[in-house]
Each structure stands twice: as structure tokens, then as C-alpha cells.
Design a protein around this motif. Structure first.
Motif, mmCIF file in Angstrom:
data_model
loop_
_atom_site.group_PDB
_atom_site.id
_atom_site.type_symbol
_atom_site.label_atom_id
_atom_site.label_comp_id
_atom_site.label_asym_id
_atom_site.label_seq_id
_atom_site.Cartn_x
_atom_site.Cartn_y
_atom_site.Cartn_z
ATOM 1 N N GLN A 1 -11.174 -58.531 18.348
ATOM 2 C CA GLN A 1 -11.840 -58.393 17.058
ATOM 3 C C GLN A 1 -13.277 -57.980 17.295
ATOM 4 O O GLN A 1 -14.084 -58.760 17.816
ATOM 5 N N PRO B 1 4.842 -59.561 16.210
ATOM 6 C CA PRO B 1 4.091 -60.323 17.219
ATOM 7 C C PRO B 1 3.936 -61.787 16.816
ATOM 8 O O PRO B 1 3.690 -62.088 15.653
ATOM 9 N N TYR C 1 -0.044 -52.527 9.514
ATOM 10 C CA TYR C 1 -0.116 -51.771 10.752
ATOM 11 C C TYR C 1 1.143 -50.915 10.875
ATOM 12 O O TYR C 1 2.186 -51.235 10.319
ATOM 13 N N ALA D 1 -11.547 -56.124 11.706
ATOM 14 C CA ALA D 1 -10.110 -56.051 11.957
ATOM 15 C C ALA D 1 -9.844 -56.045 13.456
ATOM 16 O O ALA D 1 -10.753 -55.921 14.272
ATOM 17 N N LEU D 2 -8.574 -56.191 13.828
ATOM 18 C CA LEU D 2 -8.183 -56.243 15.221
ATOM 19 C C LEU D 2 -7.929 -54.852 15.779
ATOM 20 O O LEU D 2 -7.427 -53.977 15.077
ATOM 21 N N THR E 1 -6.201 -67.762 21.113
ATOM 22 C CA THR E 1 -7.463 -67.127 20.756
ATOM 23 C C THR E 1 -8.524 -67.582 21.745
ATOM 24 O O THR E 1 -8.620 -68.771 22.056
ATOM 25 N N TYR F 1 -0.762 -62.139 21.941
ATOM 26 C CA TYR F 1 0.474 -62.266 21.181
ATOM 27 C C TYR F 1 1.658 -61.979 22.091
ATOM 28 O O TYR F 1 1.552 -61.233 23.060
ATOM 29 N N PHE G 1 -5.715 -53.399 18.941
ATOM 30 C CA PHE G 1 -4.679 -53.831 19.874
ATOM 31 C C PHE G 1 -4.614 -52.929 21.097
ATOM 32 O O PHE G 1 -4.834 -51.711 21.008
ATOM 33 N N LEU H 1 -4.050 -49.929 12.749
ATOM 34 C CA LEU H 1 -4.327 -50.478 11.429
ATOM 35 C C LEU H 1 -4.374 -49.371 10.379
ATOM 36 O O LEU H 1 -5.112 -48.393 10.524
ATOM 37 N N LEU I 1 -0.231 -51.015 18.167
ATOM 38 C CA LEU I 1 -0.380 -51.258 16.737
ATOM 39 C C LEU I 1 -1.653 -50.582 16.246
ATOM 40 O O LEU I 1 -2.723 -50.751 16.843
ATOM 41 N N PHE J 1 -2.946 -57.374 5.986
ATOM 42 C CA PHE J 1 -3.099 -56.164 6.790
ATOM 43 C C PHE J 1 -1.762 -55.406 6.863
ATOM 44 O O PHE J 1 -0.696 -56.021 6.880
ATOM 45 N N PHE K 1 -6.350 -52.714 5.072
ATOM 46 C CA PHE K 1 -6.405 -54.160 4.953
ATOM 47 C C PHE K 1 -7.085 -54.554 3.653
ATOM 48 O O PHE K 1 -7.727 -53.730 2.987
ATOM 49 N N ARG L 1 -15.865 -60.629 18.848
ATOM 50 C CA ARG L 1 -15.788 -61.756 17.920
ATOM 51 C C ARG L 1 -14.519 -62.570 18.099
ATOM 52 O O ARG L 1 -14.228 -63.433 17.294
ATOM 53 N N GLY L 2 -13.755 -62.245 19.139
ATOM 54 C CA GLY L 2 -12.530 -63.011 19.399
ATOM 55 C C GLY L 2 -11.523 -62.135 20.116
ATOM 56 O O GLY L 2 -11.439 -60.930 19.859
ATOM 57 N N ASN M 1 -13.154 -66.511 13.684
ATOM 58 C CA ASN M 1 -12.131 -65.512 13.402
ATOM 59 C C ASN M 1 -10.750 -66.105 13.651
ATOM 60 O O ASN M 1 -10.427 -66.490 14.761
ATOM 61 N N GLN N 1 -4.178 -63.551 13.157
ATOM 62 C CA GLN N 1 -3.300 -62.978 12.155
ATOM 63 C C GLN N 1 -1.857 -63.376 12.461
ATOM 64 O O GLN N 1 -1.459 -63.471 13.615
ATOM 65 N N HIS N 2 -1.089 -63.594 11.398
ATOM 66 C CA HIS N 2 0.323 -63.946 11.539
ATOM 67 C C HIS N 2 1.145 -62.803 10.955
ATOM 68 O O HIS N 2 0.855 -62.336 9.850
ATOM 69 N N PHE N 3 2.180 -62.395 11.710
ATOM 70 C CA PHE N 3 2.904 -61.181 11.387
ATOM 71 C C PHE N 3 4.289 -61.456 10.804
ATOM 72 O O PHE N 3 4.929 -62.454 11.139
ATOM 73 N N LEU O 1 0.939 -58.664 23.998
ATOM 74 C CA LEU O 1 -0.098 -57.838 23.385
ATOM 75 C C LEU O 1 -1.430 -58.567 23.393
ATOM 76 O O LEU O 1 -1.499 -59.759 23.114
ATOM 77 N N PHE P 1 -7.370 -62.122 21.191
ATOM 78 C CA PHE P 1 -6.117 -62.767 20.821
ATOM 79 C C PHE P 1 -4.994 -62.268 21.715
ATOM 80 O O PHE P 1 -4.900 -61.082 22.007
ATOM 81 N N TYR Q 1 -9.206 -58.005 1.761
ATOM 82 C CA TYR Q 1 -9.809 -59.325 1.892
ATOM 83 C C TYR Q 1 -9.787 -60.118 0.593
ATOM 84 O O TYR Q 1 -10.259 -61.245 0.541
ATOM 85 N N PHE R 1 1.755 -65.207 17.552
ATOM 86 C CA PHE R 1 0.451 -65.626 18.077
ATOM 87 C C PHE R 1 0.589 -66.633 19.212
ATOM 88 O O PHE R 1 1.371 -67.586 19.127
ATOM 89 N N TYR S 1 -12.802 -67.111 22.454
ATOM 90 C CA TYR S 1 -13.992 -66.659 21.742
ATOM 91 C C TYR S 1 -15.179 -66.350 22.641
ATOM 92 O O TYR S 1 -16.041 -65.553 22.254
#
Lengths: 115, 108
Positions: B91, B44, A35, B95-96, B49, B36, B98, A45, A43, A33, A48, B31-32, A101, A104-106, B87, B34, A50, B46, B51
Motif C-alpha cells: 500500500q 486471495p 480488480y 490502494a494496493l 500485514t 495473501y 500487487f 486495480l 491483480l 474495490f 475503488f 503504508r503497509g 491500513n 482487503q478481503h476478496f 501474493l 500484505f 470509499y 489474507f 507495517y
């Protein structure tokens, strides 16, 4: 630990230049992704991906394009840089979602200034 | 339109003074959610999470909870090193989305 590496921490370019921002992840993640982060806007987007050679537009794709030729690398391209693209750019990756889901790691971001 | 709103925008606490940060969302099909943490000049990091409504997660002085309309990040007896921007992201589809974040400052 997941490592997402962005090629530059700081970058200064001129209006009209074509700018490339590079991002590499080392965890074999399918999803990547891009941002941008601006004060008061959070942030947002841009694009992205897949899978290799696959891309989808995010919320603010205008003025940007992306390239994903290899699974670990995702590039953001500013076709003709403008001053309103001055921002912090953040790259992220995550594993394929499946039924759950994943977070995400940034990376640590690229602060881009367009003069 | 799917939206994520965080409050307050900024919060200043004394060391040891517990408080909560809020993240509210409007969604069709969560769907979730999160959480941060973001330090100045960094990306950021993590934290949690969540759900489903009723779910809770804990990590050191932080505890995240989720209802059908909002999530709280509870900070118990914070320390100066907890100072950061927190933050929330939701989802909805692929995609997320924020929130704008809460800037937390913990003074010794």
C-alpha cells in the motif's frame, strides 16, 4: 468472518454487450474495490470506492464504470464488452483505514469470457 | 514508478523442505505490506500485514518478515496443502499494488 459475494462464478457474453458484475459484502465495510487478474500481470486495480456514491479510478479504468448506490454493494459495468476484457474479476472490501491500513478481503471471483 | 516484484515465479519443494519467497518493492512512503494465499479458482485469502521494517508475523508454518526494501515469506517444513500461489501487495497511497505472485508446489 468477512464474506464478499460475487454474483456469478462464470459468465459468457458477446462483444458489444453491456455487462454487469455485482459484488456484495456483509461486514459494513466502507471501502470496496474491483480488480482484474490476468496470467503474468497479477491483480490490477480498475476502480475503488470509499463511500456510497463515491468512486475513484484505479490503474486501468478504460472501458469500465462502477456504481455504488448502497454501502454493501459495488457494481462493475463493462459499457461495451470487448474480447480484451476476458479475464478473472475480483471484488474486495476493507474497513475505513483511519491511521492503520486494514487488509482487503476478496470474493472468489467472476471468470468472464467475451466472445 | 512504484513497483512490486516477487521471486521466484514458481517454486517446487519436497514435503519438509523449507524455503523462502521474496517480495521486493520500490516505494515512496510504504503504508503497509500484505501477504495473501490464492488457491486455484478462488480469491486471495489474507495471511499477514507488516507495517514497519523489522516487523515479523507468524502463522503455523509461515513467517513473514519486512525490511526497508523487501519482505520474505519463510515456509518451514511445508506440507502438500501449502501448495498455492502466494501474493504480495504493498500500500503506497490509497490502494494496493500487487506483485505477480509465486506459484508454490509441495510434493509429498
Amino acid at each position: 468472518d468477512v464474506k464478499v459475494t460475487q454474483s456469478s462464478r462464470y459468465l459468457v457474453k458477446r462483444t458489444g454487450e453491456k455487462v454487469f458484475l455485482e459484488c456484495v459484502q456483509d461486514m459494513d465495510h466502507e471501502n470496496m474495490f474491483w480488480y482484474r487478474q490476468d496470467p503474468g500481470l497479477g491483480l490490477r486495480l480498475i476502480y475503488f470506492s470509499y463511500d456510497v456514491k463515491m468512486k475513484e479510478k484505479g490503474d486501468i479504468p478504460e472501458g469500465y464504470s462502477v456504481s455504488r448506490e448502497k454501502k454493501e454493494r459495488f457494481s462493475l459495468i463493462l459499457e461495451s464488452a470487448s474480447t480484451n476484457q476476458t479475464s478473472m474479476y475480483l471484488c474486495a472490501s476493507s474497513p475505513r483505514q483511519g491511521s492503520i491500513n486494514q487488509p482487503q478481503h476478496f470474493g472468489d471471483g467472476t471468470r468472464l469470457s467475451i466472445l | 514508478e512504484d513497483q512490486v516484484t516477487q521471486s521466484p515465479e514458481a517454486l517446487r519443494l519436497q514435503e519438509g523442505e523449507s524455503s523462502s519467497l521474496n517480495c521486493s518493492y520500490t516505494v515512496s512512503g510504504l503504508r503497509g505490506l500484505f501477504w495473501y494465499r490464492q488457491d486455484p479458482g478462488k480469491g486471495p485469502e489474507f495471511l499477514f500485514t507488516l507495517y514497519s521494517a523489522g516487523e515479523e508475523k507468524e502463522k503455523e508454518r509461515l513467517k513473514a518478515t519486512l525490511t526497508k526494501k523487501e519482505s520474505f515469506l519463510h515456509i518451514t517444513a511445508p506440507k502438500p496443502e501449502d501448495s498455492a500461489t502466494y501474493l504480495c501487495a504493498v500500500q503506497f497511497r490509497r490502494a494496493l499494488t500487487f506483485g505477480s505472485g509465486t506459484r508454490l508446489q509441495v510434493q509429498p
